[in-house]
Enzyme design. Structure first.
Site, mmCIF file in Angstrom:
data_model
loop_
_atom_site.group_PDB
_atom_site.id
_atom_site.type_symbol
_atom_site.label_atom_id
_atom_site.label_comp_id
_atom_site.label_asym_id
_atom_site.label_seq_id
_atom_site.Cartn_x
_atom_site.Cartn_y
_atom_site.Cartn_z
ATOM 1 N N LYS A 22 6.837 4.092 -14.113
ATOM 2 C CA LYS A 22 7.698 2.998 -14.559
ATOM 3 C C LYS A 22 8.936 2.891 -13.672
ATOM 4 C CE LYS A 22 11.367 1.891 -17.507
ATOM 5 N NZ LYS A 22 12.778 2.342 -17.405
ATOM 6 N N ASP A 116 18.639 0.446 -21.724
ATOM 7 C CA ASP A 116 18.835 1.437 -22.769
ATOM 8 C C ASP A 116 20.309 1.603 -23.116
ATOM 9 O OD1 ASP A 116 16.201 2.055 -23.117
ATOM 10 O OD2 ASP A 116 16.188 3.603 -21.577
ATOM 11 N N ILE A 123 28.136 0.523 -12.059
ATOM 12 C CA ILE A 123 27.437 0.171 -10.822
ATOM 13 C C ILE A 123 28.413 0.185 -9.650
ATOM 14 C CG2 ILE A 123 25.633 -1.146 -11.984
ATOM 15 C CD1 ILE A 123 27.152 -3.696 -11.119
ATOM 16 N N ILE A 329 23.689 14.111 -16.752
ATOM 17 C CA ILE A 329 23.519 12.761 -16.209
ATOM 18 C C ILE A 329 23.986 11.717 -17.224
ATOM 19 C CG2 ILE A 329 21.908 11.169 -15.101
ATOM 20 C CD1 ILE A 329 22.123 13.866 -13.676
#
Length: 428
Positions: A22, A116, A123, A329
């Site tokens: 994915k 999610d 970003i 993370i």
């Protein structure tokens, strides 16, 4: 929203074949618009994210067909147009259209991506890369405007402040047709990045160093597909089924895997006491008896994947003692905890940044909510282990990332039904 209904207590046995990754697929599809020819992929997973990406392609006059795992994309008549905000906001990986559109047209306008609910995932490293290549980036009302049309994209050295898979891929997509050489330092090393680079290089790109922390891209004027690209196996799907098999299986073989991509994960399973037979492209998981607790810390590849910390959690509920998980993370990746507690799991995140899991040999079916893909996967595993019926609401999240999950689980002996969605076309 879809529901997955699981009648627990049915032990798993047999074999399951893993689909295409994915996390590769959602980058390969945007990358396809960089080509000057039609593009073909095979072993593409049948997941909702693919359907949403096809909607985005359609808005740009890019035709696509998806059948029997083969996806054909024709970007030869691509046009610049407003992208559907609904599809953009439904998946995080839509941000790869920023780099792909920038590489194709020298500019891009994209709604801030969704996906999610793992806390805000900035970003800034993507923007840093685009600006280094000569683009101007502005954001107004969650709409990002990127423009390099005045001077064009020029190769540059980009040193990422943090290791980021998304930023690494987006900079590659923007730089692949730029003038000159781009060097990405502190690049992510994930197998999915190697997959993207293999696809681009087979079309004539000149990219070296994928899989290391330094990637060099020599810009080329054109990209042309010459063969069908086979998507690598999904290591996260494989790890999910391994956890499931270890928790409630009587011998399950997971086929179409690349064991090297799972070494940090399989080492933890072995440390727990799970008996594995690891072959060249398959892993057999034997029935587990006594399991030991472990400490897990997620890290960038080749460390323990953040996407696997939730799928391994139900298995940790069987270990005799306290296990801990620290997700470096996405520390806010804890949406599964309250739901597992509802099923009887002794699990908490009272200490910020740390999840504690204690032995909970008896889980009871109930109504739970899948807040995101991997949390949903954890709930599916727990539901299979549990006594009675579990209804997993908001299961669309699970279908975003797991290929033909009902078919595969049923083949292994689980009692699983899905309501509220057309599984053939993956539409509500």
């Amino acid at each position: 929203m879809a529901k997955i209904i699981v009648q627990g207590g049915h032990r798993l046995r047999g074999e399951v074949t893993i689909g295409g990754a994915k996390n590769s697929t959602v980058a390969l599809i945007p990358a396809a618009i960089l080509a000057d020819t039609p593009v073909k992929f095979d072993t593409v997973p049948q997941i909702l994210d693919v359907k949403n990406l096809q909607l985005i392609l359609q808005a740009m006059n890019v035709s696509s067909t998806f059948e029997n795992g083969e996806l054909t994309i024709d970007p030869t008549h691509i046009t610049e147009s407003d992208l559907p905000s609904g599809a953009i906001k439904s998946l995080r990986a839509s941000y790869y259209f920023m780099g792909a559109l920038l590489g194709r047209f020298g500019r891009a306008t994209v709604t801030f991506p969704g996906g999610d609910n793992l806390g805000r995932r900035p970003i800034d490293q993507h923007i840093k890369g685009f600006e280094a290549l000569g683009a101007t980036v502005t954001e107004v009302n969650d709409i990002i405007h990127i423009d390099a049309t005045s001077h064009g994209l020029i190769g540059a050295r980009v040193a990422l402040d943090t290791v980021s898979v998304g930023a690494t891929i987006n900079i590659i997509l923007a730089a692949v047709r730029a003038k000159g050489q781009t060097i990405i330092e502190n690049a992510a090393r994930e197998p999915e990045i190697i997959d993207i680079v293999t696809f681009l290089n087979n079309m004539g790109a000149s990219i070296r160093g994928a899989g290391t922390d330094t990637i060099r891209i020599a810009g080329v004027p054109s990209l042309k597909a010459r063969n069908t690209h086979t998507v690598i196996p999904d290591r996260i799907e494989a790890g999910t089924y391994m956890s499931m098999a270890a928790a409630f299986g009587d011998g399950v073989t997971i086929k179409n895997v690349i064991p090297e991509h799972l070494e940090s994960y399989t080492s933890k399973l072995i440390e727990m006491g799970v008996n594995l037979d690891i072959g060249e492209d398959a892993i057999h998981v034997y029935k587990s008896d006594e399991l030991k607790p472990v400490a897990i810390k997620t890290m960038p590849y080749p460390g323990f994947a953040t996407d696997l910390q939730q799928p391994i959690t139900p298995l940790l509920l069987l270990a005799k003692g306290e296990s801990t998980i620290v997700d470096t993370i996405y520390p806010k990746r804890v949406k599964h905890i309250a739901e597992l507690r509802r099923m009887g799991g002794d699990i908490d995140s009272a200490v910020p940044g740390q999840i504690k899991i204690n032995q909970s040999p008896r889980l009871l079916g109930t109504s739970v909510q899948a807040a995101e893909i991997r949390a949903g996967a954890a709930l599916v595993i727990a539901a299979i282990m549990a006594e009675g019926e579990t209804v997993i609401n908001d299961a669309d999240h699970i279908l975003r990332g797991y290929d033909r999950i009902q078919e595969k689980l049923s083949h292994l002996g689980a009692d699983v039904t899905i309501e509220g969605i057309d599984l053939i076309n993956l539409m509500p």
